[in-house]
Design a protein around this motif. Sequence first.
Motif, PDB file in Angstrom:
ATOM      1  N   LYS A   1       0.825  -1.197   0.000  1.00 11.21           N
ATOM      2  CA  LYS A   1       0.000   0.000   0.000  1.00 11.21           C
ATOM      3  C   LYS A   1       0.864   1.254   0.000  1.00 11.21           C
ATOM      4  N   ALA A   2       1.928   1.223   0.768  1.00 10.18           N
ATOM      5  CA  ALA A   2       2.829   2.379   0.810  1.00 10.18           C
ATOM      6  C   ALA A   2       3.463   2.616  -0.558  1.00 10.18           C
ATOM      7  N   GLY A   3       3.839   1.519  -1.231  1.00 15.72           N
ATOM      8  CA  GLY A   3       4.415   1.655  -2.561  1.00 15.72           C
ATOM      9  C   GLY A   3       3.415   2.197  -3.565  1.00 15.72           C
ATOM     10  N   ALA A   4       2.141   1.796  -3.430  1.00 18.64           N
ATOM     11  CA  ALA A   4       1.100   2.293  -4.329  1.00 18.64           C
ATOM     12  C   ALA A   4       0.863   3.784  -4.118  1.00 18.64           C
ATOM     13  N   ILE A   5       0.876   4.230  -2.861  1.00 16.81           N
ATOM     14  CA  ILE A   5       0.697   5.658  -2.570  1.00 16.81           C
ATOM     15  C   ILE A   5       1.857   6.464  -3.131  1.00 16.81           C
ATOM     16  N   GLN A   6       3.072   5.934  -2.984  1.00 10.57           N
ATOM     17  CA  GLN A   6       4.236   6.635  -3.530  1.00 10.57           C
ATOM     18  C   GLN A   6       4.162   6.705  -5.053  1.00 10.57           C
ATOM     19  N   LEU A   7       3.737   5.621  -5.689  1.00  9.29           N
ATOM     20  CA  LEU A   7       3.590   5.606  -7.137  1.00  9.29           C
ATOM     21  C   LEU A   7       2.540   6.619  -7.580  1.00  9.29           C
ATOM     22  N   ARG A   8       1.431   6.649  -6.847  1.00  9.12           N
ATOM     23  CA  ARG A   8       0.376   7.613  -7.159  1.00  9.12           C
ATOM     24  C   ARG A   8       0.905   9.044  -7.107  1.00  9.12           C
ATOM     25  N   ASP A   9       1.618   9.372  -6.027  1.00  3.08           N
ATOM     26  CA  ASP A   9       2.133  10.734  -5.865  1.00  3.08           C
ATOM     27  C   ASP A   9       3.171  11.069  -6.934  1.00  3.08           C
ATOM     28  N   ASP A  10       4.042  10.097  -7.274  1.00  3.78           N
ATOM     29  CA  ASP A  10       5.053  10.333  -8.309  1.00  3.78           C
ATOM     30  C   ASP A  10       4.400  10.578  -9.662  1.00  3.78           C
ATOM     31  N   LEU A  11       3.372   9.795  -9.967  1.00  2.00           N
ATOM     32  CA  LEU A  11       2.678   9.977 -11.245  1.00  2.00           C
ATOM     33  C   LEU A  11       2.033  11.355 -11.326  1.00  2.00           C
ATOM     34  N   ILE A  12       1.362  11.758 -10.246  1.00  6.36           N
ATOM     35  CA  ILE A  12       0.720  13.072 -10.228  1.00  6.36           C
ATOM     36  C   ILE A  12       1.757  14.175 -10.427  1.00  6.36           C
ATOM     37  N   SER A  13       2.889  14.057  -9.737  1.00 10.80           N
ATOM     38  CA  SER A  13       3.935  15.075  -9.812  1.00 10.80           C
ATOM     39  C   SER A  13       4.539  15.163 -11.206  1.00 10.80           C
ATOM     40  N   ILE A  14       4.884  14.016 -11.772  1.00 10.44           N
ATOM     41  CA  ILE A  14       5.538  14.010 -13.083  1.00 10.44           C
ATOM     42  C   ILE A  14       4.588  14.475 -14.181  1.00 10.44           C
ATOM     43  N   MET A  15       3.360  13.998 -14.146  1.00 10.44           N
ATOM     44  CA  MET A  15       2.404  14.379 -15.193  1.00 10.44           C
ATOM     45  C   MET A  15       2.064  15.858 -15.115  1.00 10.44           C
ATOM     46  N   SER A  16       2.039  16.409 -13.900  1.00  6.97           N
ATOM     47  CA  SER A  16       1.700  17.820 -13.747  1.00  6.97           C
ATOM     48  C   SER A  16       2.759  18.731 -14.357  1.00  6.97           C
ATOM     49  N   LYS A  17       3.984  18.249 -14.479  1.00  2.00           N
ATOM     50  CA  LYS A  17       5.048  19.060 -15.080  1.00  2.00           C
ATOM     51  C   LYS A  17       4.762  19.363 -16.545  1.00  2.00           C
ATOM     52  N   ALA A  18       3.940  18.553 -17.174  1.00  2.00           N
ATOM     53  CA  ALA A  18       3.545  18.787 -18.565  1.00  2.00           C
ATOM     54  C   ALA A  18       2.115  19.298 -18.656  1.00  2.00           C
ATOM     55  N   GLY A  19       1.561  19.727 -17.511  1.00  2.00           N
ATOM     56  CA  GLY A  19       0.195  20.242 -17.518  1.00  2.00           C
ATOM     57  C   GLY A  19      -0.849  19.157 -17.703  1.00  2.00           C
ATOM     58  N   LEU A  20      -0.510  17.913 -17.375  1.00  2.00           N
ATOM     59  CA  LEU A  20      -1.420  16.784 -17.542  1.00  2.00           C
ATOM     60  C   LEU A  20      -1.983  16.383 -16.185  1.00  2.00           C
ATOM     61  N   GLU A  21      -3.272  16.474 -16.038  1.00  2.00           N
ATOM     62  CA  GLU A  21      -3.931  16.148 -14.767  1.00  2.00           C
ATOM     63  C   GLU A  21      -4.538  14.756 -14.836  1.00  2.00           C
ATOM     64  N   LEU A  22      -4.148  13.897 -13.908  1.00  2.00           N
ATOM     65  CA  LEU A  22      -4.723  12.560 -13.827  1.00  2.00           C
ATOM     66  C   LEU A  22      -6.042  12.616 -13.070  1.00  2.00           C
ATOM     67  N   ARG A  23      -7.056  11.997 -13.629  1.00  2.00           N
ATOM     68  CA  ARG A  23      -8.371  12.016 -12.998  1.00  2.00           C
ATOM     69  C   ARG A  23      -9.074  10.682 -13.238  1.00  2.00           C
ATOM     70  N   LYS A  24     -10.286  10.563 -12.676  1.00  2.00           N
ATOM     71  CA  LYS A  24     -11.072   9.329 -12.744  1.00  2.00           C
ATOM     72  C   LYS A  24     -10.293   8.145 -12.160  1.00  2.00           C
ATOM     73  N   TRP A  25      -9.826   8.337 -10.934  1.00  2.00           N
ATOM     74  CA  TRP A  25      -9.060   7.287 -10.265  1.00  2.00           C
ATOM     75  C   TRP A  25      -9.972   6.150  -9.809  1.00  2.00           C
ATOM     76  N   LEU A  26      -9.491   4.932  -9.954  1.00  2.00           N
ATOM     77  CA  LEU A  26     -10.177   3.746  -9.453  1.00  2.00           C
ATOM     78  C   LEU A  26      -9.163   2.871  -8.733  1.00  2.00           C
ATOM     79  N   SER A  27      -9.567   2.253  -7.624  1.00  2.00           N
ATOM     80  CA  SER A  27      -8.651   1.392  -6.889  1.00  2.00           C
ATOM     81  C   SER A  27      -9.431   0.349  -6.115  1.00  2.00           C
ATOM     82  N   ASN A  28      -8.775  -0.799  -5.872  1.00  2.00           N
ATOM     83  CA  ASN A  28      -9.410  -1.817  -5.037  1.00  2.00           C
ATOM     84  C   ASN A  28      -9.265  -1.508  -3.557  1.00  2.00           C
TER      85      ASN A  28
END
Length: 517
Positions: free
Chosen positions: A259-286
């Motif tokens: 779970k900790a690794g998934a949260i870190q991955l989520r935060d890294d993805l949000i950070s990296i994508m935002s550098k190009a003005g790309l917003e991740l949305r419509k999140w789904l998770s188990n």
Amino acid sequence: MLIGAGYFFELLCTGQLKPVAGQPIFQETRFGWVVSGPADNVINSGGWAASAVNLSITENTETDLEQSITTFWKLEEYESKSVYTKEEKECESHFDNNINRDESGRFRVRLPFKKNDYKRDTQLKQDYIKCMSEYEALEHMERVDNEIENKDREGKYYIPHHAVRNDSSTTTKLRVVFDALIAEDRRDFQHVLWRPEPTQPIHVYRLNTLTYGTVPASYLATACLENLANTECDSCPEVGELIIRDFYMDDYLGGAMSKAGAIQLRDDLISIMSKAGLELRKWLSNDPELIVNVHSDNNNIRGRGQCPDSQAKILSEIATIFDPLGLFGPVIIIAKIIMQKLWQIKVNWDDVLPDNICAEWQRYRDGLPSLNNLRIPRKIISNKIVVITEIHGFVDASEKAYGACLYLRTTGVHKNIDVKLICAKSNVAPLKIVSLPRLELCAALLLSRLRNKLIPKLNLKINRRRFWTDSKVVLAWITSPSGRWKTFVAHRVCEIQELAACSEWSHVPTHDNAADV
């Protein structure tokens, strides 16, 4: 087709349409509809009016529903890695040479041109000129230069044309093809007309962003993601690899070992994508905790109202079932069997269905909401230290269907064993009677393709692979040279042997076959 006059009236049906007086009529026949009558503006040199008779026997155009069913029904073909054409390589080079970022980090790209073969290829140019000259000489086209001065463009349309080559042709090696495809280019070539109200004047707009619907749009979007992964992930290269591997167009599907690794991955993805003005949305998770602080949509299987009374309604509901990993395989195959029964009775889309099929569908659909209570752990790797990792696949078939499933089996340092389902796949048996051993062979081929596609995606060191069938006939086919068998068996055995070693196949008793459900 020539038909004797004595049969003419026997072929006519009651349907007849006369859209316009003095124009062709539409007559229904046992072969379909025919069109017969005078054709305007077709006069030969003798002054006789021409008449046209046409018989068209075609199948109905595929509807949206039929397309949905085709997509649902189709068994995925697992192809090898694509080889880029010369044109695709030039497109990739064009992207690499022209991509840049603005001050906000957003990507700025240029739409690629197709190179003008007419200028580069002297022979093509000569053949093209010859073909167009023949058009003019035969009066298939005429010069109308004086009409260019006409300011009124209403009723006029300029059709692009291009060459189609067939060097193997013994007659015409080049044809000029006219079509209605309009080439897109950079911003000045992306204009639209718009007015909010019919009473307002029409305004011209220029699109400054990448427009979906244009030919290069999907490539440019995907290439930007790859560029982002290569330029912004120096501090976390593993995330860059995941961006390249786990994105499909604008959808990301991934996970982590904890779970900790998934949260870190989520935060890294949000950070990296935002550098190009790309917003991740419509999140789904188990796990709801992973998306507490981000935008998310719910995804549940929901029951519906009363039983549909037509084939179209049932098929439209079946087409909405989405189970890419085959985790609900035993449930989904029932829907496929019902679908096959609908095709067998050959009813029209909106005809009322027999009571037995409607009742069977009602029972099936009433049970679907219970799937919401099913919980499947998506983590397939053991939490303990693993010393041996194995892949086990099982196949089985019946008169109605055949299928395959893949399992991951891990052994820990203390000999503790953990087994998890990776995925499964099933298909209904064809309407044409096929022997049970041949259906078992189809299941073995299905497993081989499944294995070849998915095992490399696991990114795990696999110590052992073993594939199981309870059919000794199939095992004999697979472990022998394919040339010994007839065409049906030989083709499938040949592909199975290319995808997996013969030594990886073994026999399993029916009562121990995990695919026997």
